[in-house]
Design an enzyme around this catalytic site. Structure first.
Site, PDB file in Angstrom:
ATOM      1  N   GLY A 152       5.992  10.194  -6.475  1.00 41.39           N
ATOM      2  CA  GLY A 152       4.764   9.786  -5.678  1.00 41.39           C
ATOM      3  C   GLY A 152       5.066   8.646  -4.859  1.00 41.39           C
ATOM      4  O   GLY A 152       6.261   7.963  -4.711  1.00 41.39           O
ATOM      5  N   GLU A 187      -5.274  -2.768   7.960  1.00 40.36           N
ATOM      6  CA  GLU A 187      -3.945  -2.121   7.880  1.00 40.36           C
ATOM      7  C   GLU A 187      -3.754  -1.443   9.329  1.00 40.36           C
ATOM      8  O   GLU A 187      -4.456  -0.948   9.901  1.00 40.36           O
ATOM      9  CB  GLU A 187      -4.013  -0.927   6.866  1.00 40.36           C
ATOM     10  CG  GLU A 187      -3.824  -1.795   5.759  1.00 40.36           C
ATOM     11  CD  GLU A 187      -3.787  -0.775   4.295  1.00 40.36           C
ATOM     12  OE1 GLU A 187      -2.388  -0.709   3.723  1.00 40.36           O
ATOM     13  OE2 GLU A 187      -4.762  -0.064   3.904  1.00 40.36           O
ATOM     14  N   HIS A 195      -9.295  -5.111  -4.635  1.00 36.24           N
ATOM     15  CA  HIS A 195      -8.586  -6.377  -3.883  1.00 36.24           C
ATOM     16  C   HIS A 195      -9.634  -7.129  -3.413  1.00 36.24           C
ATOM     17  O   HIS A 195      -9.396  -8.490  -3.647  1.00 36.24           O
ATOM     18  CB  HIS A 195      -7.726  -5.950  -2.800  1.00 36.24           C
ATOM     19  CG  HIS A 195      -6.495  -4.712  -3.307  1.00 36.24           C
ATOM     20  ND1 HIS A 195      -6.029  -4.697  -4.723  1.00 36.24           N
ATOM     21  CD2 HIS A 195      -6.053  -3.473  -2.517  1.00 36.24           C
ATOM     22  CE1 HIS A 195      -5.132  -3.574  -4.692  1.00 36.24           C
ATOM     23  NE2 HIS A 195      -5.183  -3.059  -3.363  1.00 36.24           N
ATOM     24  N   LEU A 225       3.500   5.764  -4.495  1.00 29.94           N
ATOM     25  CA  LEU A 225       3.635   4.384  -4.955  1.00 29.94           C
ATOM     26  C   LEU A 225       5.038   4.096  -5.645  1.00 29.94           C
ATOM     27  O   LEU A 225       5.551   2.914  -5.779  1.00 29.94           O
ATOM     28  CB  LEU A 225       2.411   4.202  -6.122  1.00 29.94           C
ATOM     29  CG  LEU A 225       2.475   2.972  -7.000  1.00 29.94           C
ATOM     30  CD1 LEU A 225       1.608   1.932  -6.049  1.00 29.94           C
ATOM     31  CD2 LEU A 225       1.571   2.986  -8.345  1.00 29.94           C
TER      32      LEU A 225
END
Ligand code: BG6
Length: 475
Positions: free
Chosen positions: A12, A215, A239, A14
């Site tokens: 994946g 981002e 976060h 990540l």
């Protein structure tokens, strides 16, 4: 101690972007245990050699020759952790390593899988006895779980109750990788090791706080996950709320993991839950132009790629101070920052402190100074501390730091279930109103700072966004 590190979801995004690069860097810097094995598991059929080649092609690694040595630590197993009832292949692979290492290894399981299959995966690990420690030592296996922990309070509780059937709290490492960032850890030092800030760190002096994670990238290859999740659950729930607690919590009596967790929990419980009307008036959800055409995105999706929420804290220190938390994909650049704006005292140049989490890591204070000349005119000037110029050592990536902590068994930088549940208690009422279509989904052009509605929201309060990229450590 000999250690076996099992990654589920090894093919994946990540794994590719964060876990393998972090393990590689740790290996290069000799920070992994001497006897170390990685067992990469995913559904795709590969031999170990094919998987190593896949990594070499897919990781952004400049140093290819060192990578070949590292890749010898990796074996690949094709399995479906959610569906394969029998995990004897995995047990066998662990046993083989035990024989080679001549000692029973510490097991670490990294669940880099979609939240939807977490429960089944825990059940499978448990039913195959993989949660149990070795006969020869008492170190129980450790399990790392990636955010988001569920998609709301109920599912987070549900996932946790299955998890706790097999794993006790000392075995569980719930990751929010922002907590592994050097600059995030420095918020503590900045606040509690510099007494000068304490007297002004309250609603008497602070006007408001802006917390931004922007981002440049869009959803990229993560459409399937992202479209079900959205910016609020992907970034704000974890976060940004974590950053907010670090800026606002009271100092713990001592800096041990339990005390820090208690203080964090105390403040997070004080964050006011928004009423439906407040959600309509104090939040913005937006989607970038072109989102609907991205890979694996529902063409009629209403999922937000931008979220702004205005929150408040109900306690003596923070009552009346708004916290604007915003995040978005395809914005003008990549930056995470916390800006603390002080109240204006007549001179029209309100001071602010910028804690720049990334990039251009540092802390800046905007002060008013007299402009040289015969007239008395004030101008804003910057005072900065920049990591790049103050320290010449490299900052470890968040994942490197966190993986070392798991290997060492240090839970200080990981989240407790209570904190996660409290975060969902803040997010769920917002999500509920958003699901009913309110406020209307705004749109924005890629490369901007987000929807115009976000300007309007803060403008209505007589304030404006302070653009983080432009302010600090531009070396
Ligand atoms: C992850 C989100 O938690 O954080 C991603 O799922 C996001 O959508 C990423 O891109 C951002 O992390 P960083 O460390 O690059 O700011």
């Amino acid at each position: 101690m000999a250690t076996v590190f099992v990654i589920f979801g090894a093919t994946g995004d990540l794994s590719k972007k964060r876990i393998f690069p972090a393990l590689f860097k740790l290996s290069k810097n000799n920070l992994l245990p001497e006897k170390f094995k990685i067992i990469a598991c995913a559904r795709t059929k590969h031999t170990s050699q094919e998987f190593r080649e896949y990594l070499l092609e897919n990781l952004e690694i400049e140093d290819k020759s060192t990578f070949t040595n590292f890749s010898k630590l990796i074996d690949y197993l094709s399995l479906d952790i959610a569906e394969d009832i029998n995990l004897s292949n995995l047990s066998k692979a662990i046993d083989n390593f035990e024989k080679q290492a001549n000692s029973c290894p510490q097991k670490i399981f990294y669940m880099a899988v979609s939240p939807q299959i977490l429960k089944k995966s825990f059940e499978n690990l448990g039913k195959n006895g993989l949660h149990i420690s070795c006969k020869t030592h008492t170190n129980t296996p450790r399990i790392i779980i990636e955010k988001p922990f569920g998609s709301n309070l109920k599912s987070a509780q549900d996932i946790n109750s299955t998890l706790q059937k097999y794993f006790s709290e000392e075995q569980i490492y719930r990751i929010d990788h922002y907590l592994g960032k050097e600059t995030v850890q420095n918020i503590f030092a900045f606040r509690f090791a510099n007494e000068i800030f304490e007297p002004v760190w309250n609603n008497k002096y602070i006007d408001h706080v802006q917390i931004t994670t922007s981002e440049y990238i869009g959803v990229e290859k993560r459409g399937e996950y992202y479209d079900k999740t959205g910016a609020l659950r992907d970034i704000v729930q974890n976060h940004l709320i974590q950053l907010m607690t670090l800026v606002t919590m009271e100092a713990p009596k001592s800096f041990n993991a339990a005390q820090i967790k208690n203080k964090k929990l105390e403040i997070i419980k004080k964050i006011k839950k928004l009423t439906p009307l407040e959600v309509e008036n104090s939040t913005v959800r937006g989607q970038y132009d072109g989102y609907l055409g991205e890979e694996k995105i529902n063409p009629t999706s209403q999922t937000e790629s931008y979220a702004l929420v205005k929150l408040g804290i109900q306690n003596n220190r923070w009552d009346g101070v708004p916290f604007y938390l915003r995040t978005g994909k395809k914005l003008t650049g990549k930056v995470t920052s916390i800006i603390i704006q002080f109240k204006e005292k007549g001179h029209k140049i309100p001071n602010h402190i910028t804690i720049q989490i990334q990039p251009n890591e540092g802390i800046g204070i905007e002060l008013a100074a007299k402009k040289p000349g015969l007239a008395t005119e004030l101008e804003p000037v910057d005072m900065e501390f920049c990591y790049k110029t103050s320290f010449d050592s490299d900052q470890p990536e968040a994942y490197e730091r966190l993986l070392v902590d798991v290997i060492l068994g240090d839970q200080s930088l990981f989240l407790s279930q209570e904190i996660i549940e409290e975060s969902w208690r803040i997010i769920d009422p917002i999500e509920k109103v958003w699901q009913s279509g309110k406020p209307k989904l705004a749109t924005y052009k890629p490369g901007t700072w987000g929807p115009i509605e976000a300007e309007d929201l803060i403008g209505k309060d007589g304030r404006k966004w302070l653009q983080p990229l432009l302010t600090i450590c531009k070396i």
